[in-house]
Write a protein that holds these residues in place. Structure first.
Motif, PDB file in Angstrom:
ATOM      1  N   UNK A  39       0.804  -1.228   0.000  1.00  0.00           N
ATOM      2  CA  UNK A  39       0.000   0.000   0.000  1.00  0.00           C
ATOM      3  C   UNK A  39       0.832   1.270   0.000  1.00  0.00           C
ATOM      4  N   UNK A  40       2.023   1.257   0.582  1.00  0.00           N
ATOM      5  CA  UNK A  40       2.786   2.511   0.679  1.00  0.00           C
ATOM      6  C   UNK A  40       3.275   2.992  -0.685  1.00  0.00           C
ATOM      7  N   UNK A  41       3.253   2.125  -1.683  1.00  0.00           N
ATOM      8  CA  UNK A  41       3.714   2.516  -3.028  1.00  0.00           C
ATOM      9  C   UNK A  41       2.849   3.618  -3.617  1.00  0.00           C
ATOM     10  N   UNK A 350      -2.379  10.787  12.400  1.00  0.00           N
ATOM     11  CA  UNK A 350      -2.521   9.339  12.300  1.00  0.00           C
ATOM     12  C   UNK A 350      -1.341   8.779  11.504  1.00  0.00           C
ATOM     13  N   UNK A 351      -1.048   7.511  11.725  1.00  0.00           N
ATOM     14  CA  UNK A 351       0.107   6.921  11.053  1.00  0.00           C
ATOM     15  C   UNK A 351      -0.202   6.445   9.641  1.00  0.00           C
ATOM     16  N   UNK A 352      -1.463   6.234   9.328  1.00  0.00           N
ATOM     17  CA  UNK A 352      -1.843   5.812   7.973  1.00  0.00           C
ATOM     18  C   UNK A 352      -2.670   6.891   7.267  1.00  0.00           C
ATOM     19  N   UNK A 360      -2.647   5.668   0.088  1.00  0.00           N
ATOM     20  CA  UNK A 360      -2.178   4.541   0.918  1.00  0.00           C
ATOM     21  C   UNK A 360      -3.217   4.112   1.955  1.00  0.00           C
ATOM     22  N   UNK A 361      -3.898   5.066   2.557  1.00  0.00           N
ATOM     23  CA  UNK A 361      -4.903   4.741   3.569  1.00  0.00           C
ATOM     24  C   UNK A 361      -6.042   3.923   2.974  1.00  0.00           C
ATOM     25  N   UNK A 362      -6.591   4.368   1.849  1.00  0.00           N
ATOM     26  CA  UNK A 362      -7.712   3.647   1.239  1.00  0.00           C
ATOM     27  C   UNK A 362      -7.296   2.250   0.808  1.00  0.00           C
ATOM     28  N   UNK A 363      -6.078   2.120   0.318  1.00  0.00           N
ATOM     29  CA  UNK A 363      -5.585   0.804  -0.091  1.00  0.00           C
ATOM     30  C   UNK A 363      -5.471  -0.130   1.105  1.00  0.00           C
ATOM     31  N   UNK A 364      -4.897   0.364   2.196  1.00  0.00           N
ATOM     32  CA  UNK A 364      -4.747  -0.471   3.389  1.00  0.00           C
ATOM     33  C   UNK A 364      -6.101  -0.810   3.997  1.00  0.00           C
ATOM     34  N   UNK A 365      -7.033   0.131   3.957  1.00  0.00           N
ATOM     35  CA  UNK A 365      -8.376  -0.136   4.464  1.00  0.00           C
ATOM     36  C   UNK A 365      -9.040  -1.256   3.673  1.00  0.00           C
ATOM     37  N   UNK A 368      -7.446  -4.553   4.573  1.00  0.00           N
ATOM     38  CA  UNK A 368      -7.824  -4.954   5.928  1.00  0.00           C
ATOM     39  C   UNK A 368      -9.247  -5.509   5.957  1.00  0.00           C
ATOM     40  N   UNK A 369     -10.166  -4.858   5.246  1.00  0.00           N
ATOM     41  CA  UNK A 369     -11.548  -5.339   5.183  1.00  0.00           C
ATOM     42  C   UNK A 369     -11.601  -6.705   4.512  1.00  0.00           C
ATOM     43  N   UNK A 370     -10.838  -6.858   3.439  1.00  0.00           N
ATOM     44  CA  UNK A 370     -10.803  -8.131   2.718  1.00  0.00           C
ATOM     45  C   UNK A 370     -10.297  -9.258   3.621  1.00  0.00           C
ATOM     46  N   UNK A 371      -9.231  -8.975   4.384  1.00  0.00           N
ATOM     47  CA  UNK A 371      -8.697  -9.985   5.306  1.00  0.00           C
ATOM     48  C   UNK A 371      -9.713 -10.333   6.385  1.00  0.00           C
ATOM     49  N   UNK A 372     -10.397  -9.313   6.903  1.00  0.00           N
ATOM     50  CA  UNK A 372     -11.392  -9.548   7.944  1.00  0.00           C
ATOM     51  C   UNK A 372     -12.543 -10.400   7.427  1.00  0.00           C
ATOM     52  N   UNK A 373     -13.001 -10.123   6.201  1.00  0.00           N
ATOM     53  CA  UNK A 373     -14.093 -10.902   5.610  1.00  0.00           C
ATOM     54  C   UNK A 373     -13.678 -12.359   5.392  1.00  0.00           C
ATOM     55  N   UNK A 374     -12.435 -12.564   4.962  1.00  0.00           N
ATOM     56  CA  UNK A 374     -11.939 -13.936   4.770  1.00  0.00           C
ATOM     57  C   UNK A 374     -11.910 -14.695   6.086  1.00  0.00           C
TER      58      UNK A 374
END
Length: 386
Positions: A39-41, A350-352, A360-365, A368-374
């Motif tokens: 995401x930081x890219x 905030x750090x993100x 970067x924030x929207x990408x990480x969000x 994170x949502x995708x991982x949580x749903x899985x």
């Protein structure tokens, strides 16, 4: 002059990128990550980036890109322990192309990363160091330190934050020994009042040390050493530990961004934990407070007036939150939603999340949502809800 930032897919490197970007400097970034699209890219401040999986690929890029410098050196900033060691172990070759963090002696920083070595140096400079012993979990070792202990990888770059554990009983130690296979430092667990860091910049091998303030960790994260924190100027209670830390840095001969971690015990004493020879993951709090240390590292090597930059900057007190780590405390019911929302209102940075650099924030969000749903779907399927 070019600036290269090397680190993982983490807010550590992102904080440096943004600190430089806010001063009009667009760094080249080498991201060591197993993720295909870290995401930081997506930061708007990056001039060019590379994504690699190994340290040797990081080294190859640093060498290959040097041919484009046309005789002018680039400034280098490291944002991970393993990459600080990589630069240190290749110091003699890389110094012809880069202004490097580290010492004049190749390999010295890596030796100092050994927690037993840094603890001994701390004792020599009259820092208060908890009782400790280095040992291998695979061997029987007599540990003559009263329980409880904190056990951590002997060399930070060889382990992970998940290898750090508090040990309260002999049975816990046996269990830890069966799971982990690494050299560790077993250390007296201090009854702490609070954790704090001295985040700074060392120049000329520790002859000029800039430590603008102190970061108090208000609420540690469950999985990392990043936490909700308060950064403020140094008061008189920190003067002694500040003076001894400056002596410690001169002893190391280190130049570059750093952080030194302490615990203030309930006995009122300050206990030295460790030094990080790199940019710290919490260091964006110093930028948020008004002191841009990565930019000063750049100015120092470009004949800029870093002293004037420092003199014209003032430390303001700020709250800084690693919002994703903090939210996980709410999700796992270690923190109430009401308390978290109240803390958000006090947060200066905030750090993100950054309204000037949102991608970067929207990408990480999204990730994170995708991982949580899985995880949720996996939980439902294993409990027969398919």
């Amino acid at each position: 002059m070019n600036v290269f930032v090397i680190g993982g897919c983490h807010h550590n490197a992102l904080g440096v990128i943004r600190s430089l970007g806010e001063k009009g400097i667009r760094p080249y970034v080498v991201i060591q990550s197993d993720e295909e699209k870290p995401y930081i890219r997506l930061s708007r401040y990056i001039s060019q980036y590379w994504i690699v999986a190994s340290e040797q690929e990081v080294l190859a890029i640093l060498k290959n890109e040097a041919v484009h410098f046309h005789g002018e050196k680039a400034v280098l900033i490291t944002c991970a322990d393993n990459l600080s060691s990589l630069v240190d172990m290749n110091h003699d070759e890389l110094r012809q192309w880069y202004y490097l963090p580290g010492t004049d002696e190749q390999g010295r920083v890596t030796r100092l990363m050994d927690k037993e070595v840094m603890s001994q140096l701390g004792r020599e400079t009259r820092l208060l160091v908890p009782m400790s012993i280095a040992c291998s979990v695979e061997q029987e070792t007599i540990i003559d330190i009263p329980l409880p202990w904190i056990v951590k990888p002997l060399v930070s770059k060889d382990g992970a934050k998940t290898d750090i554990e508090r040990i309260y009983t002999a049975e816990q130690w046996k269990k830890y020994s069966k799971i982990h296979r690494l050299d560790v430092l077993v250390q007296q667990l201090i009854d702490k009042d609070f954790e704090f860091q001295l985040i700074g910049l060392s120049l000329r091998g520790g002859e000029d040390v800039i430590i603008p303030g102190v970061s108090h960790v208000i609420r540690p994260s469950a999985t990392t050493n990043t936490g909700f924190l308060y950064y403020t100027s140094l008061d008189s209670s920190f003067q002694e530990v500040l003076a001894r830390s400056e002596v410690f840095l001169r002893k190391t001969g280190y130049s570059g961004l750093f952080s030194i971690e302490f615990l203030r015990g309930k006995d009122g004493k300050d206990y030295f934990m460790e030094i990080n020879f790199r940019n710290d993951g919490n260091a964006i709090c110093v930028t948020a407070a008004g002191i841009n240390l990565p930019y000063m590292w750049y100015l120092y090597h470009t004949d800029g007036d870093y002293r004037r930059e420092l003199a014209e900057s003032q430390v303001k007190s700020v709250y800084v939150m690693p919002e994703f780590e903090d939210l996980s405390l709410v999700i796992h019911r270690h923190l109430s939603l009401f308390s978290w929302m109240k803390d958000i209102l006090h947060t200066s940075r905030f750090m993100e999340f950054d309204r000037h650099d949102m991608k970067p924030f929207w990408s990480l969000l999204a990730v994170s949502i995708n991982r949580w749903l899985k995880k949720l779907l996996h939980c439902l399927s294993t409990n027969g809800y398919e």
